[in-house]
Design a protein around this motif. Structure first.
Motif, PDB file in Angstrom:
ATOM      1  N   UNK A  81       0.868  -1.239   0.022  1.00 53.10           N
ATOM      2  CA  UNK A  81       0.054  -0.231   0.264  1.00 53.10           C
ATOM      3  C   UNK A  81       0.918   1.130   0.007  1.00 53.10           C
TER       4      UNK A  81
ATOM      5  N   UNK B  75       0.891   5.669   0.573  1.00 48.89           N
ATOM      6  CA  UNK B  75       0.124   6.528   1.230  1.00 48.89           C
ATOM      7  C   UNK B  75       0.702   8.049   0.910  1.00 48.89           C
TER       8      UNK B  75
ATOM      9  N   UNK C  48       0.824  11.714   3.042  1.00 52.35           N
ATOM     10  CA  UNK C  48       0.650  12.631   4.459  1.00 52.35           C
ATOM     11  C   UNK C  48       1.023  13.990   3.989  1.00 52.35           C
TER      12      UNK C  48
ATOM     13  N   UNK D 296       2.106  17.515   5.986  1.00 50.98           N
ATOM     14  CA  UNK D 296       2.319  18.098   7.130  1.00 50.98           C
ATOM     15  C   UNK D 296       2.350  19.703   7.299  1.00 50.98           C
TER      16      UNK D 296
ATOM     17  N   UNK E 215       0.291  15.598  11.316  1.00 51.05           N
ATOM     18  CA  UNK E 215       0.365  14.742  10.082  1.00 51.05           C
ATOM     19  C   UNK E 215      -1.074  14.392   9.907  1.00 51.05           C
TER      20      UNK E 215
ATOM     21  N   UNK F  30       4.558  13.818   2.443  1.00 51.39           N
ATOM     22  CA  UNK F  30       5.300  12.526   2.698  1.00 51.39           C
ATOM     23  C   UNK F  30       4.743  11.551   1.986  1.00 51.39           C
TER      24      UNK F  30
ATOM     25  N   UNK G  98       3.646   0.672   2.731  1.00 46.75           N
ATOM     26  CA  UNK G  98       3.291  -0.153   4.081  1.00 46.75           C
ATOM     27  C   UNK G  98       3.731  -1.455   3.363  1.00 46.75           C
TER      28      UNK G  98
ATOM     29  N   UNK H  43       4.673  -1.725   9.197  1.00 44.64           N
ATOM     30  CA  UNK H  43       4.751  -0.437   9.490  1.00 44.64           C
ATOM     31  C   UNK H  43       4.983   0.305   8.236  1.00 44.64           C
ATOM     32  N   UNK H  44       4.876   1.597   8.220  1.00 43.59           N
ATOM     33  CA  UNK H  44       4.905   2.502   7.148  1.00 43.59           C
ATOM     34  C   UNK H  44       6.468   3.005   6.982  1.00 43.59           C
ATOM     35  N   UNK H  45       6.834   2.849   5.723  1.00 51.48           N
ATOM     36  CA  UNK H  45       8.337   3.417   5.473  1.00 51.48           C
ATOM     37  C   UNK H  45       8.065   4.730   4.652  1.00 51.48           C
ATOM     38  N   UNK H  46       8.599   5.824   5.433  1.00 53.99           N
ATOM     39  CA  UNK H  46       8.502   7.069   4.715  1.00 53.99           C
ATOM     40  C   UNK H  46       9.605   7.478   3.941  1.00 53.99           C
ATOM     41  N   UNK H  47       9.212   8.468   2.941  1.00 59.33           N
ATOM     42  CA  UNK H  47      10.186   9.168   2.169  1.00 59.33           C
ATOM     43  C   UNK H  47      10.640  10.371   3.239  1.00 59.33           C
ATOM     44  N   UNK H  48      11.780  11.156   2.651  1.00 61.61           N
ATOM     45  CA  UNK H  48      12.262  12.114   3.498  1.00 61.61           C
ATOM     46  C   UNK H  48      11.500  13.505   3.179  1.00 61.61           C
ATOM     47  N   UNK H  49      10.320  13.504   2.412  1.00 59.19           N
ATOM     48  CA  UNK H  49       9.589  14.564   2.321  1.00 59.19           C
ATOM     49  C   UNK H  49       9.702  15.729   1.555  1.00 59.19           C
TER      50      UNK H  49
ATOM     51  N   UNK I 279       2.794   2.753  17.231  1.00 59.15           N
ATOM     52  CA  UNK I 279       3.992   2.930  16.659  1.00 59.15           C
ATOM     53  C   UNK I 279       4.624   4.266  17.276  1.00 59.15           C
TER      54      UNK I 279
ATOM     55  N   UNK J 183       7.510   7.044  15.874  1.00 60.88           N
ATOM     56  CA  UNK J 183       8.406   7.412  14.917  1.00 60.88           C
ATOM     57  C   UNK J 183       9.136   8.806  15.426  1.00 60.88           C
TER      58      UNK J 183
ATOM     59  N   UNK K  37      12.895  12.492   6.987  1.00 61.40           N
ATOM     60  CA  UNK K  37      11.410  12.215   7.172  1.00 61.40           C
ATOM     61  C   UNK K  37      11.182  11.267   8.646  1.00 61.40           C
TER      62      UNK K  37
END
Lengths: 115, 112
Positions: A33, A35, A37, A39, A45, A91, A95, A102-108, B33, B35, B42
């Protein structure tokens, strides 16, 4: 390992311009998945959209649209006719369908919309 | 709004002191969670929990521990705070394995 890349660190546009935020991901999972977000300067968020890996249809919600292309592992976000209120850090996240879920995020990407 | 409250909202502490951040949720979500958010990185996963007393490490867990003795509370402890742990910490919950994360408003921690 999963990875999300948002190569655009900061984008500045003038109000009413269209802007596209890029997101490229890496995963070994066949089911996953994606996503986006938001901010805003206030710091919270805010969830914008979720897309699963089996649904490659583009989605539009008002001035927002999302382009998911599995062939290029990209999930780009376009804001049409940008407004000052769109100024925020955005962001992209991925998933995992296995393991810790958990979700792995980019650096934005920081978007500045100038009046 | 998933009813997530983080406390404290701001904290300044000295190097070497223990610090505990609290996340409280009212939605009975199973998954929780922690973070941390740092410029250029990020959000990075510290620890997570699948349920009461069921926790595991994320990608940046060194120097942190967690506990979850009740569904509604997820505590993050910095055993001996260091300046590299200066950050904004976000707690998040989700209803199911692929549902969106809902975030608290964050805790800004400064370690001097």
């Amino acid at each position: 390992a999963q990875k999300v890349t948002q190569a655009q660190t900061e984008i500045s546009v003038v109000e009413k311009e269209d802007v596209t935020l890029d997101c490229v991901y890496e995963t070994r999972d066949t089911t996953y998945y994606l996503f986006w977000y938001k901010q805003p300067p206030s710091g919270e968020l805010v969830f914008l959209i979720r897309r699963n890996s089996f649904d490659e249809q583009n989605e539009i919600s008002g001035r927002y649209s999302w382009n998911f292309q599995k062939s290029t592992s990209s999930f780009n976000f376009t804001i049409t006719a940008s407004q000052v209120v769109d100024s925020a850090v955005y962001f992209c996240a991925l998933s995992e369908n296995t393991g810790r879920r958990a979700l792995t995020f980019g650096s934005g990407t920081r978007l500045q919309v100038q009046p | 709004d998933a009813g997530i409250t983080q406390s404290p909202r701001h904290k300044v502490t000295e190097t070497g002191t223990p610090v505990t951040l609290r996340c409280h949720q009212t939605e009975n979500h199973r998954y929780m969670y922690w973070y941390r958010q740092d410029p250029g990185h990020g959000l990075r996963l510290i620890h997570y929990s699948y349920g009461v007393k069921d926790t595991d490490k994320g990608e940046v867990s060194d120097g942190y521990s967690v506990s979850r003795s009740k569904t509604e509370d997820f505590l993050l402890t910095l055993e001996s705070a260091t300046s590299s742990q200066t950050s904004v910490y976000f707690c998040a919950t989700r209803t199911g394995v692929n549902s969106p994360l809902h975030f608290g408003n964050g805790t800004r921690l400064t370690v001097t």
